[in-house]
Write an enzyme that holds these catalytic residues in place. Sequence first.
Site, PDB file in Angstrom:
ATOM      1  N   ARG A  89     -15.396 -18.755  -0.120  1.00 11.62           N
ATOM      2  CA  ARG A  89     -16.329 -19.429   0.786  1.00 11.62           C
ATOM      3  C   ARG A  89     -15.745 -20.740   1.311  1.00 11.62           C
ATOM      4  O   ARG A  89     -16.023 -21.142   2.442  1.00 11.62           O
ATOM      5  CB  ARG A  89     -17.678 -19.693   0.111  1.00 11.62           C
ATOM      6  CG  ARG A  89     -18.472 -18.452  -0.158  1.00 11.62           C
ATOM      7  CD  ARG A  89     -18.880 -17.769   1.155  1.00 11.62           C
ATOM      8  NE  ARG A  89     -19.602 -16.550   0.914  1.00 11.62           N
ATOM      9  CZ  ARG A  89     -19.104 -15.320   1.062  1.00 11.62           C
ATOM     10  NH1 ARG A  89     -17.851 -15.152   1.434  1.00 11.62           N
ATOM     11  NH2 ARG A  89     -19.835 -14.253   0.843  1.00 11.62           N
ATOM     12  N   GLU A  92     -13.509 -19.614   3.984  1.00 10.09           N
ATOM     13  CA  GLU A  92     -14.347 -19.153   5.085  1.00 10.09           C
ATOM     14  C   GLU A  92     -14.861 -20.338   5.911  1.00 10.09           C
ATOM     15  O   GLU A  92     -14.890 -20.281   7.144  1.00 10.09           O
ATOM     16  CB  GLU A  92     -15.516 -18.341   4.544  1.00 10.09           C
ATOM     17  CG  GLU A  92     -16.409 -17.762   5.614  1.00 10.09           C
ATOM     18  CD  GLU A  92     -17.564 -16.980   5.017  1.00 10.09           C
ATOM     19  OE1 GLU A  92     -17.777 -15.855   5.477  1.00 10.09           O
ATOM     20  OE2 GLU A  92     -18.241 -17.510   4.097  1.00 10.09           O
ATOM     21  N   SER A 115      -4.446 -36.384   6.144  1.00 11.12           N
ATOM     22  CA  SER A 115      -3.549 -36.226   5.006  1.00 11.12           C
ATOM     23  C   SER A 115      -4.266 -35.538   3.854  1.00 11.12           C
ATOM     24  O   SER A 115      -5.411 -35.856   3.537  1.00 11.12           O
ATOM     25  CB  SER A 115      -3.053 -37.594   4.533  1.00 11.12           C
ATOM     26  OG  SER A 115      -2.301 -37.467   3.339  1.00 11.12           O
TER      27      SER A 115
END
Length: 148
Positions: A89, A92, A115
């Site tokens: 997830r 995702e 960064s």
Amino acid sequence: MIDKKELREISLKKKREKRLTWEEIGKYLGRDKVYAAMLLYGYAQATEEEADKIITLLDLPKELKPAFLDAPMRTPAQPWPPTDPFIYRLYEGVLLYGPVIKDVAHELFGDGIMSMIDVKIYVDKVIENNYPRMVLTFNGKWLYYSKW
């Protein structure tokens, strides 16, 4: 000397046995809970003081100290595609929202990147409409692309 992977297994076992939370370990070390987890997972290099504190807190053999002091090998620890639902997830979210986040960031900062070396990561819990929600914060230094 043992490697970071073996050190992680030993450290996490001791954490579970002692029923310590990341919050408790972080406070003991004077660090955030996410950074405390990074130290025990072997994703960060401990200072002498941090290594001593971890060894004391977890009742680890002093012989493990050099492994905590070693620089970590920062290679991805997850398979691709990720198989753990939680980690999937996270991927995702980046895949779905990445272009939008990038566009907003470039509007705010200009051409560059955040960064992931000079970054602080926080995980917090809030209650909203009687439901628990996770707040995930990446506080990273903005790096501008060079011009030449």
